[in-house]
Write a protein that holds these residues in place. Sequence first.
Motif, short mmCIF file in Angstrom:
data_model
loop_
_atom_site.label_atom_id
_atom_site.label_comp_id
_atom_site.label_asym_id
_atom_site.label_seq_id
_atom_site.Cartn_x
_atom_site.Cartn_y
_atom_site.Cartn_z
N ALA A 23 0.83 -1.21 0.00
CA ALA A 23 0.00 0.00 0.00
C ALA A 23 0.87 1.26 0.00
CB ALA A 23 -0.92 0.00 1.21
N LEU A 24 1.95 1.25 0.78
CA LEU A 24 2.82 2.43 0.83
C LEU A 24 3.43 2.71 -0.55
CD1 LEU A 24 4.59 1.82 4.27
CD2 LEU A 24 3.17 3.80 3.68
N ILE A 25 3.85 1.64 -1.23
CA ILE A 25 4.49 1.83 -2.54
C ILE A 25 3.47 2.16 -3.63
CG2 ILE A 25 5.80 0.67 -4.38
CD1 ILE A 25 7.23 -0.95 -2.17
N THR A 37 17.52 -3.58 -2.05
CA THR A 37 17.04 -3.10 -3.35
C THR A 37 18.22 -2.69 -4.24
OG1 THR A 37 16.75 -0.85 -2.50
CG2 THR A 37 14.82 -2.30 -2.40
N VAL A 38 19.26 -2.12 -3.62
CA VAL A 38 20.43 -1.72 -4.42
C VAL A 38 21.11 -2.96 -5.01
CG1 VAL A 38 22.76 -0.72 -4.30
CG2 VAL A 38 20.84 0.44 -3.21
N ASP A 168 4.93 -5.56 12.05
CA ASP A 168 5.78 -5.38 13.23
C ASP A 168 6.46 -6.70 13.65
OD1 ASP A 168 7.02 -4.00 15.19
OD2 ASP A 168 5.29 -3.80 16.51
N ASP A 169 7.13 -7.35 12.70
CA ASP A 169 7.84 -8.59 13.02
C ASP A 169 9.22 -8.57 12.35
OD1 ASP A 169 7.42 -9.26 10.37
OD2 ASP A 169 5.78 -10.64 10.77
N GLU A 170 9.83 -9.74 12.20
CA GLU A 170 11.21 -9.77 11.69
C GLU A 170 11.35 -9.25 10.27
OE1 GLU A 170 9.23 -13.54 10.62
OE2 GLU A 170 9.42 -12.42 12.48
N ARG A 171 10.24 -9.18 9.51
CA ARG A 171 10.30 -8.63 8.16
C ARG A 171 10.72 -7.16 8.17
NH1 ARG A 171 4.38 -10.42 6.32
NH2 ARG A 171 4.20 -10.73 8.54
N GLN A 176 12.66 -2.06 3.10
CA GLN A 176 13.16 -0.81 2.54
C GLN A 176 12.38 0.41 3.06
OE1 GLN A 176 11.46 -2.47 -1.27
NE2 GLN A 176 11.61 -0.33 -1.83
N LEU A 177 11.17 0.18 3.58
CA LEU A 177 10.33 1.30 4.02
C LEU A 177 10.26 1.44 5.54
CD1 LEU A 177 7.37 1.07 1.48
CD2 LEU A 177 9.51 2.33 1.31
#
Length: 205
Positions: A23-25, A37-38, A168-171, A176-177
Amino acid sequence: MSIEPVIRISAIEHFTYCPRQCALIHCDGVWNDNEHTVRGVRAHRRVDSGEHRTERGRKVLRGVPLWSESLGLSGRADAVEIAGDQVWPVEYKAGVRHGDAADLQLCAQALCLEEMLEVNIPHGFVWYGKPKRRERIAFTSEIRNEVHRIIETIRHQLLTAKLPESVDDERCGQCQLLHHCLPGLSNSPRKITRYLEKTVFGCGT
Ligand code: SF4
């Protein structure tokens, strides 16, 4: 099925990683690069060159535009390989396998190719840079149904413009956000107020 708004194929991987990231992207247009991402961009240099070639008897087309009118889907395949009368997509990942996000993205590419070329595509490949190995992914009815379900969920997300709660976990540590999302705060108005008082207005205790 409504096909508006058109969904980017990349949104499927973002959604599978975290619905809030998607949703943010794709709703809010937020983007931030991090080491992952780089690394991905560097690994895609050859793919992004659009250079086509023949390798071990297969034609390899790179950076192939894809779309599906029936699904309202558009994007690009890193590579499409053709051998005889068979065709399949190939997705390149710089690192290692993380769940089934890449499989779902690859299946969405196959659904587009099937519609564009009027062929059946039973499998494709994801190439992982860390083990330097390609994995064969079968496009079963289960994975196809899951892709359809995710496309509809993302479309609903775009239409309602509602930001899902943070996982709100290990992800989050790899995300990147992370610094746009503030996952530790986003599910608690009290924490947000305290955070703003402390960091923005400098009056927290
Ligand atoms: S920081 Fe966590 S909750 Fe926020 S978008 Fe990333 S993975 Fe999702």
